[in-house]
Design an enzyme around this catalytic site. Structure first.
Site, PDB file in Angstrom:
ATOM      1  N   ASP A 183      -6.074 -31.149   0.981  1.00 51.71           N
ATOM      2  CA  ASP A 183      -7.386 -31.188   0.347  1.00 51.71           C
ATOM      3  C   ASP A 183      -7.241 -30.927  -1.156  1.00 51.71           C
ATOM      4  OD1 ASP A 183     -10.349 -31.173   0.656  1.00 51.71           O
ATOM      5  OD2 ASP A 183     -10.150 -29.102  -0.050  1.00 51.71           O
ATOM      6  N   ASP A 230     -18.031 -31.890  22.011  1.00 56.05           N
ATOM      7  CA  ASP A 230     -18.290 -30.472  22.277  1.00 56.05           C
ATOM      8  C   ASP A 230     -17.968 -30.165  23.733  1.00 56.05           C
ATOM      9  OD1 ASP A 230     -19.341 -27.908  22.589  1.00 56.05           O
ATOM     10  OD2 ASP A 230     -21.421 -28.608  22.634  1.00 56.05           O
ATOM     11  N   ASP A 285     -22.105 -25.580  22.976  1.00 57.82           N
ATOM     12  CA  ASP A 285     -22.794 -24.848  21.894  1.00 57.82           C
ATOM     13  C   ASP A 285     -23.346 -25.782  20.828  1.00 57.82           C
ATOM     14  OD1 ASP A 285     -20.489 -25.651  20.624  1.00 57.82           O
ATOM     15  OD2 ASP A 285     -19.876 -23.649  19.962  1.00 57.82           O
ATOM     16  N   GLU A 316      -5.184 -35.837  -0.999  1.00 60.08           N
ATOM     17  CA  GLU A 316      -6.473 -36.327  -1.484  1.00 60.08           C
ATOM     18  C   GLU A 316      -6.402 -36.287  -3.013  1.00 60.08           C
ATOM     19  OE1 GLU A 316     -11.222 -35.183  -1.191  1.00 60.08           O
ATOM     20  OE2 GLU A 316      -9.737 -33.595  -1.280  1.00 60.08           O
ATOM     21  N   ASP A 345     -15.336 -29.280  19.179  1.00 69.93           N
ATOM     22  CA  ASP A 345     -14.257 -28.295  19.242  1.00 69.93           C
ATOM     23  C   ASP A 345     -12.951 -28.957  19.680  1.00 69.93           C
ATOM     24  OD1 ASP A 345     -14.520 -28.506  22.132  1.00 69.93           O
ATOM     25  OD2 ASP A 345     -16.229 -27.144  21.968  1.00 69.93           O
TER      26      ASP A 345
END
Length: 531
Positions: free
Chosen positions: A214, A33, A37, A275, A41
């Site tokens: 995905d 991070d 927050d 996948e 990221d």
């Protein structure tokens, strides 16, 4: 060190770079991070590129960072061609790609073509439109069964629990094989095809090196949407059998992959891995025909218990499934959807010993390895309190299944107390257990016997030692509870002992072992590389 220009100017030798690469999956929310927050990221990843270079991986796979309401932590995509402000912006993404390439690390990203977010402009338009309208045709809307249409169109269930259909006030139902906030797209609609092609080109033009697709066995739906067999496996991580489960692995999906491949072939050196939770070997291999996917995730090692016979069977099955293709196998032990393998193998010191041994088996095999962030630190699953759980499976199962949050806890980087350098904010999106002070990257980098040091040594040997050449393996005779195989061509020998007693080591010079060896002996829960 290879520079960015080298990675983008492909030659005949490196244009198929993925065939023996080690990918590192970054679960973006949980890696690092940068803005305090409590959520990981893109700039956080960029700040840790030195660590990834030191680890020795070839490529990154980033989980979704697109604009999303985060009902399924980014797998519900509202805009597939932008970065969610939670994770940064397009400029941050461009910086990451550029700097990763400068480190000799390629960047691949998740693609989510089976469904969108219910907040996607298309679905919002569909909600406002009438039944039978072009707006609704981009998704799978159907009238219900029964005299008043009050029953779902068929008996399909959601992977996250409960029915796969939600009814609108106007009486129509829409399909969502995952959460209700993830309506399935209709791949019989040309708009859907054109939009995916636009998304592919958008990211390829920004320099990404490939995609992880995905639910690559999803997308296409069978004519008439027939009921599923009651015996069909259900759950978020199971191998699907098309004979029982018409929700997945329909033949029309291959047309989608041909379109993706056609686009990728216009960008030299780019790739796609799917996948593919498909049970039948012949059907699995169809995804890897020359005009479809470059690689397919095979999850048999994930499903194998720590037992030499079971592991050998999983390896042989994985190799056999690809025998008729020119595709290398892929190997993985953990990801963001399954229990971390340290915990699957028993947790504690035993789980860690077995995880060390299995990493060496995985990296000794020919083909492609996928590591999951934190496995190199030996992170176990975390038994989170009820209040912390966020996975939609927890709510959809009416609190009977705890979901996947336990394998998604943020990375511990440094220091003695949570959040261990992951964030400047003490409260992270999932709580990090205080006992992970023993597992931080900082502490393990200084310990030559640590899990992280073992991974670094193994990856370095895999990359620099000629013993790892050759695409085939042959098995040795071995005592019960053990196995040994040799890489044909290079000569590497990998031996694994899953029994409860020491066994003789195969002859050869020991290159590396997952734990201390006896004199000429391989102890229980241990693997060794020899040459």
């Amino acid at each position: 060190m290879r520079r960015s220009a080298d990675l983008q100017t492909e030659t005949a030798e490196n244009s198929a770079w993925w065939r023996n690469a080690v990918f590192y999956q970054v679960y973006v929310r949980s890696f690092a991070d940068s803005d305090g927050d409590g959520v990981g990221d893109i700039d956080g990843i960029r700040a840790r590129l030195g660590y990834l270079e030191l680890l020795g991986v070839d490529a990154l796979w980033l989980t979704p960072f697109y604009r999303s309401p985060m009902a399924d932590h980014g797998y519900d995509v509202a805009d597939p061609r932008d970065v969610d402000p939670l994770f940064g912006d397009l400029a941050a993404f461009d910086r990451l790609v550029s700097e990763a390439h400068a480190c000799g690390i390629r960047v691949t990203i998740d693609l989510v073509p089976n469904h969108s977010s219910d907040q996607h402009p298309w679905f919002q338009q569909a909600l406002r439109a009438a039944p039978g309208s072009p707006e609704r045709d981009r998704y799978v809307f159907r009238p219900g069964r029964g005299p008043d249409g009050a029953q779902p169109p068929n008996n399909w269930t959601s992977i996250f629990g409960g029915p796969a259909w939600t009814r609108l006030p106007d009486g129509q139902w829409y399909l969502h094989l995952f959460a209700p906030q993830q309506p399935d797209l209709n791949w019989a609609n040309i708009d859907v095809w054109n939009d995916l092609e636009q998304t592919l080109r958008f990211w390829l033009d920004r320099g990404v090196d490939g995609f992880r697709i995905d639910v690559a066995h999803g997308m296409a739906k069978p004519d008439g949407l027939p009921d599923m067999d009651a015996r069909a496996d259900q759950g978020s991580a199971v191998l699907h059998d098309n004979r029982l489960d018409p929700r997945f692995d329909n033949d029309g999906v291959h047309d989608v992959h041909r379109m993706v491949r056609k686009v990728l072939d216009q960008y030299p050196g780019r790739m796609a891995v799917g996948e593919i939770w498909v049970k039948d070997d012949e059907r699995f291999a169809r995804y890897l025909r020359p005009d479809e996917l470059h690689l397919g995730f095979n999850f048999r090692l994930v499903e194998a218990a720590f037992n030499a016979e079971v592991i050998r069977e999983a390896i042989e099955h994985s190799v056999h499934a690809l025998a008729a293709t020119d595709t290398p196998p892929t190997w993985t032990l953990s990801n963001h959807d399954v229990v971390r393998h340290v915990s699957r193998y028993g947790d504690g010191p035993q789980g860690a010993r077995r995880a060390r041994a299995m990493m060496m088996v995985e990296l000794a095999l020919p083909g492609v390895a996928f590591l999951y962030n934190g496995e190199e630190l030996g992170l176990p699953n975390v038994d989170l309190p009820d209040w912390a759980l966020q996975d939609p499976i927890w709510e959809r199962s009416r609190h009977t299944e705890r979901g996947r949050d336990g394998c998604r806890v943020p990375m511990p980087w440094e220091g003695e107390t949570p959040p261990f350098g992951f964030s400047t904010r003490p409260e992270t999106w999932l709580p990090i257990p205080p006992e992970w002070a023993e597992l931080t990257a900082e502490r393990q980098l200084e310990d030559p016997e640590s899990m992280l040091s073992l991974y670094r040594q193994a990856l370095e040997l895999r990359k620099t030692t000629s013993a790892f050449s050759g695409t085939e393996i042959e098995w040795y005779g071995a005592p019960e509870g053990c196995f040994a195989f040799r890489r044909k061509g290079g000569g590497l020998i990998c031996a694994l002992n899953t029994s409860s007693v020491p066994v003789p080591l195969p002859p050869g010079e020991v290159l590396l072992s997952s734990g201390p060896l006896g004199v000429g002996e391989l102890p229980p829960d241990t693997a060794a590389w020899l040459h």
